[in-house]
Scaffold this motif. Sequence first.
Motif, PDB file in Angstrom:
ATOM      1  N   PRO A 166       1.203  14.291   1.257  1.00  0.00           N
ATOM      2  CA  PRO A 166       0.442  13.212   1.892  1.00  0.00           C
ATOM      3  C   PRO A 166       1.330  11.986   2.058  1.00  0.00           C
ATOM      4  N   ALA A 167       1.174  11.292   3.181  1.00  0.00           N
ATOM      5  CA  ALA A 167       2.050  10.150   3.472  1.00  0.00           C
ATOM      6  C   ALA A 167       1.234   8.956   3.938  1.00  0.00           C
ATOM      7  N   LEU A 168       1.724   7.768   3.631  1.00  0.00           N
ATOM      8  CA  LEU A 168       1.098   6.520   4.081  1.00  0.00           C
ATOM      9  C   LEU A 168       2.165   5.594   4.637  1.00  0.00           C
ATOM     10  N   TYR A 198       0.826  -1.211   0.000  1.00  0.00           N
ATOM     11  CA  TYR A 198       0.000   0.000   0.000  1.00  0.00           C
ATOM     12  C   TYR A 198       0.858   1.258   0.000  1.00  0.00           C
ATOM     13  N   ASP A 199       2.060   1.158   0.521  1.00  0.00           N
ATOM     14  CA  ASP A 199       2.984   2.292   0.501  1.00  0.00           C
ATOM     15  C   ASP A 199       3.348   2.673  -0.937  1.00  0.00           C
ATOM     16  N   LYS A 200       3.488   1.642  -1.791  1.00  0.00           N
ATOM     17  CA  LYS A 200       3.820   1.914  -3.191  1.00  0.00           C
ATOM     18  C   LYS A 200       2.613   2.487  -3.938  1.00  0.00           C
ATOM     19  N   VAL A 201       1.415   2.080  -3.531  1.00  0.00           N
ATOM     20  CA  VAL A 201       0.207   2.636  -4.147  1.00  0.00           C
ATOM     21  C   VAL A 201       0.133   4.136  -3.873  1.00  0.00           C
ATOM     22  N   GLY A 211       1.682   9.939  -6.141  1.00  0.00           N
ATOM     23  CA  GLY A 211       2.457  11.151  -5.886  1.00  0.00           C
ATOM     24  C   GLY A 211       2.677  11.469  -4.426  1.00  0.00           C
ATOM     25  N   GLY A 212       2.164  10.607  -3.546  1.00  0.00           N
ATOM     26  CA  GLY A 212       2.401  10.792  -2.122  1.00  0.00           C
ATOM     27  C   GLY A 212       3.724  10.176  -1.701  1.00  0.00           C
ATOM     28  N   VAL A 213       3.931  10.062  -0.404  1.00  0.00           N
ATOM     29  CA  VAL A 213       5.143   9.457   0.137  1.00  0.00           C
ATOM     30  C   VAL A 213       4.751   8.177   0.858  1.00  0.00           C
ATOM     31  N   GLY A 214       5.417   7.086   0.534  1.00  0.00           N
ATOM     32  CA  GLY A 214       5.097   5.805   1.150  1.00  0.00           C
ATOM     33  C   GLY A 214       6.217   5.295   2.031  1.00  0.00           C
TER      34      GLY A 214
END
Length: 314
Positions: A295-297, A257-260, A265-268
């Motif tokens: 945005p980060a996950l 999900y981090d790669k998604v 364009g967010g940070v994973g």
Amino acid sequence: MARGLLGRHCPIHIMQRRRDALKEADVVVLAGTVCDFRLSYGRVLNSRSKIIAVNRNKTQLFKNSDAFWKPTVACQVDPGTFLISLQEELGGDYHCPSAWPALLKGRDLEKELANKKKADEPTDKHLNPLKVIYELDEVMADNTVMVADGGDFVGSAAYIVRPRGPLCWLDPGAFGTLGVGGGFALGVKLCKPESDVWVIYGDGSVGYSITEFDTFVRHKVPIIAIVGNDASWSQIRREQEPMFGTSVGCMLSHADYDKVAAGFGGVGFKIDRSNGSKVKEVLEEALASSRQGQPALVNVMIGKSNFREGSISV
């Protein structure tokens, strides 16, 4: 049930063993609280207690009262207005006997210690979800708004994280309508841009709204998400397997999900046993990215815990 109303460390706020307190209380005020499954349809209330029910809706006011409980006084009025009027009527001279809140707080601290011991227990693989949640609570700032969207991971978080103030905890509600995370987070961040907005996701629920990272990036809405990734619908699986002997329909994969999020364009970020000793540092890095406008996950690989055995799920 009004999470955060009394702040993070209020001495009269009791998070744990509420069922025991309700059984022993002389007077219980149901200020907007409904006797549905969360209060075992009223069965957790003591028949000897004086029950003051307050609700704007008459149907909700008397819900299940014919079956398991009965209000001593029923007030069809706004709960907030009722509480303010009650405080004004009591004035500053009323003080609750200190022994009762001290007893409840002692039990609260006792359960907290037990939870922390449970957080230190090793898991068969990946990380202990309770340990991750305790680290998360330490990282969250006083201006944090939490959005909860999940089952087992979020259910565990509800016992551990402490909302920082009123209206600082948003969840799917009594019926567990998963998928609210992305929309709730978007709304909160737009209304309160100065706040850190964290979405606490399960890996089942994140599938409903992870595409909102495209929205977050395009419209510059820097929220932070954490995903408890145990590759299953654990809240359902917890009871389905012993009841029916199968986990069919419950299994997922340890998806990236981090790669998604990064793909939009967010940070994973990813946390597993290879960097499990640096959970707090990674969470702080994700928070820093958000405060810089990205945005980060954080995708956290978690193992099994029996912390919520017996919880309602199927």
